[in-house]
Design a protein around this motif. Structure first.
Motif, PDB file in Angstrom:
ATOM      1  N   UNK A 164       0.845  -1.190   0.000  1.00  0.00           N
ATOM      2  CA  UNK A 164       0.000   0.000   0.000  1.00  0.00           C
ATOM      3  C   UNK A 164       0.883   1.243   0.000  1.00  0.00           C
ATOM      4  N   UNK A 165       0.885   1.964  -1.101  1.00  0.00           N
ATOM      5  CA  UNK A 165       1.742   3.140  -1.210  1.00  0.00           C
ATOM      6  C   UNK A 165       1.307   4.249  -0.261  1.00  0.00           C
ATOM      7  N   UNK A 166      -0.015   4.432  -0.119  1.00  0.00           N
ATOM      8  CA  UNK A 166      -0.507   5.482   0.773  1.00  0.00           C
ATOM      9  C   UNK A 166      -0.043   5.250   2.204  1.00  0.00           C
ATOM     10  N   UNK A 167      -0.106   4.003   2.654  1.00  0.00           N
ATOM     11  CA  UNK A 167       0.339   3.672   4.005  1.00  0.00           C
ATOM     12  C   UNK A 167       1.857   3.762   4.106  1.00  0.00           C
ATOM     13  N   UNK A 168       2.548   3.244   3.111  1.00  0.00           N
ATOM     14  CA  UNK A 168       4.011   3.209   3.159  1.00  0.00           C
ATOM     15  C   UNK A 168       4.599   4.622   3.105  1.00  0.00           C
ATOM     16  N   UNK A 169       3.917   5.513   2.393  1.00  0.00           N
ATOM     17  CA  UNK A 169       4.376   6.904   2.291  1.00  0.00           C
ATOM     18  C   UNK A 169       4.388   7.590   3.653  1.00  0.00           C
ATOM     19  N   UNK A 170       3.499   7.156   4.545  1.00  0.00           N
ATOM     20  CA  UNK A 170       3.384   7.779   5.873  1.00  0.00           C
ATOM     21  C   UNK A 170       3.942   6.883   6.978  1.00  0.00           C
ATOM     22  N   UNK A 171       4.573   5.770   6.593  1.00  0.00           N
ATOM     23  CA  UNK A 171       5.080   4.830   7.590  1.00  0.00           C
ATOM     24  C   UNK A 171       6.110   5.472   8.510  1.00  0.00           C
ATOM     25  N   UNK A 172       7.068   6.190   7.942  1.00  0.00           N
ATOM     26  CA  UNK A 172       8.107   6.816   8.762  1.00  0.00           C
ATOM     27  C   UNK A 172       7.541   7.908   9.668  1.00  0.00           C
ATOM     28  N   UNK A 173       6.724   8.842   9.156  1.00  0.00           N
ATOM     29  CA  UNK A 173       6.131   9.846  10.050  1.00  0.00           C
ATOM     30  C   UNK A 173       5.320   9.223  11.195  1.00  0.00           C
ATOM     31  N   UNK A 174       4.559   8.164  10.885  1.00  0.00           N
ATOM     32  CA  UNK A 174       3.760   7.519  11.933  1.00  0.00           C
ATOM     33  C   UNK A 174       4.654   6.867  12.984  1.00  0.00           C
TER      34      UNK A 174
END
Length: 392
Positions: free
Chosen positions: A97-107
């Motif tokens: 999931x690109x949307x999730x992976x894009x925010x993985x580090x910030x989360x």
């Protein structure tokens, strides 16, 4: 031809690229995510892993700076890093999931920041008030690899900031002077980090839109650059492009302009009786004969199947009729010798229409010429008929 969807996409993309802020149209969102997944998915994995390595490095620094909680710091940070790294690899391997992976580090940084300040609050090290400034790296890392969604990145950055300020408040024992000093340093770093994610997301959108526009333009150029394979004449799209130019010129200089459409009479019977190879030879011979009758500025194209179209600039209706009759007779007098020695003769029917000064729309004139062609077929074939009445 370039289909209507692609034409609309081209105009939409060009309009977006002329605006200061790029926004992906809803019709292209799926393609955008697929494009980004191909471009940056591995990059996001690498950045996440490097960020976890940096967090581990800070746990080593904790061992020396926060000596009284050093062991706890190493245990907590290594455990958290192992957990986040495992989740990162699982998402990369299975979810995709690109949307999730894009925010993985910030989360993940929300939890990392909370652990950081929990340890600082437990420690009695005299270096704690200075060490807390190292937390600036959290908001920078959070926005460093965001590529596709800026607004969620802003929300997460605000959550990280809330965690950081809560930690600072506790570490400095609610000393507002220390909080103000921290804010003077933190605020520009925070704004700069948001600028990083903003430019990254805009750049990724712009790159995709330029790539999509290049793809559509390349397809259009390929169509324009390649004539009809069978006859060597212009294809339908080429004809449209050239015809529009001639129409504009005719309007500007008030020149007459006409159009004729013609196709092979009973072409299906030819194919059924002699085979498609002979049918192709008929079309090639018609293309050659028609080309020999062309004037300098006339535009001839294979319109589709056994149908041809010709634009005649600077030609009145009567002049066009004479050219059409010359063409019809030349083709009626031609013939092919088949493989078994049979002499095959064939004919065409022609429809003519004249452009109106008030309404020089190409599609309308093509429609009128096609109706005239239908009348020629209906009246017995091998003849010329005009949309506007004239004596045959």
């Amino acid at each position: 031809m370039i289909d209507k969807y692609k034409k609309e996409s081209r105009y939409s993309i060009q309009e977006i690229l002329n605006r200061p802020f790029a926004r992906i149209p809803s019709s292209l969102e799926h393609e955008f995510h697929s494009y980004q997944k191909d471009q940056i998915f591995k990059f996001l994995l690498q950045v996440n892993i490097l960020a976890q390595c940096a967090y581990v490095f800070y746990s080593i620094a904790d061992w020396y700076i926060l000596a009284d909680v050093g062991l706890l710091a190493v245990w907590l940070k290594l455990s958290y890093t192992a957990l986040i790294s495992l989740v990162t690899v699982l998402i990369y391997t299975f979810s995709r999931s690109l949307k999730l992976f894009d925010l993985m580090l910030p989360l993940s940084i929300i939890g990392a920041a909370a652990i950081w300040f929990y340890l600082l609050n437990l420690s009695h090290s005299p270096d704690t008030p200075i060490y807390l400034y190292a937390s600036l790296i959290f908001v920078v890392l959070a926005n460093l690899c965001v590529q596709i969604r800026f607004i969620p990145a802003v929300v997460i950055s605000l959550i990280i900031s809330a965690v950081i300020y809560t930690g600072v408040y506790c570490v400095v024992n609610a000393d507002w002077h220390q909080i103000k000093l921290f804010s003077l340093i933190y605020t520009p770093v925070f704004m700069f980090s948001l600028y990083i994610s903003w430019t990254s997301t805009q750049k990724s959108k712009m790159l995709f839109l330029h790539s999509k526009l290049d793809e559509i333009n390349c397809q259009a150029l390929n169509i324009i650059a390649h004539p009809d394979v069978l006859t060597g004449l212009h294809n339908r799209h080429q004809f449209t492009q050239l015809a529009e130019q001639e129409i504009q010129s005719a309007q500007k200089f008030a020149h007459p302009i006409c159009l004729l459409m013609f196709d092979v009479d009973e072409f299906k019977k030819i194919n059924d009786s002699y085979g498609y190879d002979i049918g192709d030879q008929v079309l090639q011979q018609i293309a050659e004969t028609s080309s020999n009758i062309l004037r300098a500025n006339d535009v001839l194209a294979r319109f589709g199947g056994e149908e041809f179209i010709m634009l005649l600039p600077r030609a009145h209706l009567e002049q066009t009729r004479k050219i059409a009759e010359r063409l019809r007779k030349a083709i009626a007098n031609s013939h092919l010798i088949t493989d078994d020695g049979t002499k095959l003769q064939y004919t065409i029917s022609i429809g003519i229409a004249e452009f109106s000064v008030q309404n020089p729309d190409l599609n309308s004139v093509i429609k009128r010429a096609d109706e005239a062609l239908y009348q020629a077929k209906k009246n017995g074939r091998n003849q010329t008929r005009g949309y506007q009445p004239f004596k045959p």
